[in-house]
Design a protein around this motif. Structure first.
Motif: not given
Length: 339
Positions: A60, A64, A335
């Motif tokens: 994650t 990102r 997230a």
């Protein structure tokens, strides 16, 4: 006087023009080189498996940053299989990513592949567990320190000042995994200073919650006056907590563990009493560290294998007394805001 002033003004203007020349030749944005170094690059990632908190958090965080900076994360999931992991790493080496990130399942299975990756000119990072081969970077805990932290928990909860008898069982992960081997070294060294702690059982559950439950259930029957059980990973040690609860011993037998610091497997279980003493290596922070390693290696571009370095994860102690709202993390938070 006017003539002198005009001459000074002219001289000043000429100096500024001379200085402006090289400055103007530079990019207006001093950050342009940073973005150029990362844009369009490829990062390969082979975890042990994708189905648990650590690897999901790393992915994650990395994805990102990749989306923000214009490079690609390629994930190959061997799902706990050494053979599938070997195939995945070989496949990625053939694809020649700019960086290859490998999570070792033990200390030897991927040794030749780490060497092969470096020899192929790929910047190679090992995460969480290091093999016997040095690569460009290692990110993860100091497992010796994790062992010392476990002993600190044993001493606080079962040592001479606790009023307890000092009897503790240990339930390891996999015996060939660095996380077990090095943690046991740290435990053995630290116990030399605490003779009041007696290890009544030391067995391996291979990171499996069902095996940890079975071992703990047997130990609780054999050692009726045991003070605590120390495990090496919260996911597996949920089985220890289940055995303690089933025996009606929650609050009487301490459960000492460690892990990613995810809220559901750490803080929530500390809050309800399943875990008594928890050492977090804060996987949210590890995701940030992996991103920093990626940014650094892509900008500096060292010769693969020439300048190895470690980025060790700071450890956080979590108990009911020390726990705060920021002690743990969730994937949803990662997230949204990153590590």
């Amino acid at each position: 006087m006017i003539t002198i002033t005009l001459k000074l003004a002219t001289a000043t203007a000429l100096c500024l023009a001379a200085l402006a020349g090289p400055l103007a030749a530079q990019d207006a944005s001093p950050s342009a080189g940073f973005y150029d170094a990362l844009k369009g690059k490829k990062i390969g990632f082979v975890p042990i498996a994708m189905g648990f908190n650590e690897t999901q958090a790393w992915r994650t965080a990395m994805e990102r940053q990749a989306a923000a900076l214009g490079y690609e994360i390629i994930v190959r999931d061997p799902n706990w299989s050494i053979e599938a992991g070997i195939q995945a790493i070989n496949s990625l080496i053939e694809e020649q990513p700019d960086i290859l990130i490998i999570e070792n399942i033990d200390n030897r299975s991927y040794n030749r592949l780490v060497q092969k990756s470096v020899a192929a000119g790929i910047l190679t990072v090992q995460t969480q567990q290091r093999s016997e081969i040095v690569s460009d970077a290692y990110m993860g805990p100091d497992w010796n320190e994790m062992g010392r932290n476990a002993v600190q928990g044993m001493v606080e909860l079962c040592g001479k000042d606790s009023g307890k008898n000092g009897k503790v069982a240990i339930i390891q992960g996999a015996l060939t995994a660095p996380a077990s081997l090095l943690q046991m070294q740290g435990i053995e060294l630290a116990l030399k200073d605490h003779p009041e702690i007696t290890i009544v059982s030391n067995q391996a559950a291979d990171w499996d919650a069902t095996k940890a439950y079975q071992i703990a259930s047997t130990v609780l029957k054999q050692e009726a006056d045991i003070c605590g059980i120390a495990g090496f990973w919260d996911v597996a040690d949920a089985g220890i907590a289940s055995a303690v609860n089933e025996a009606g011993l929650q609050g009487k037998v301490a459960v000492i563990t460690s892990g990613s610091g995810a809220r559901d497997s750490a803080c929530d279980k500390v809050a309800v009493g399943d875990f008594s003493y928890y050492t977090s290596y804060n996987t949210a922070g590890q995701g940030r560290d992996l991103n920093a390693i990626i940014r650094t290696l892509l900008q500096t571009r060292p010769e693969p294998g020439s300048k190895p370095f470690d980025l060790l994860s700071p450890l956080i102690r979590i108990t009911k007394d020390t726990m705060t709202p920021s002690s743990c993390w969730t994937l949803e938070e990662l997230a949204q805001i990153g590590g």
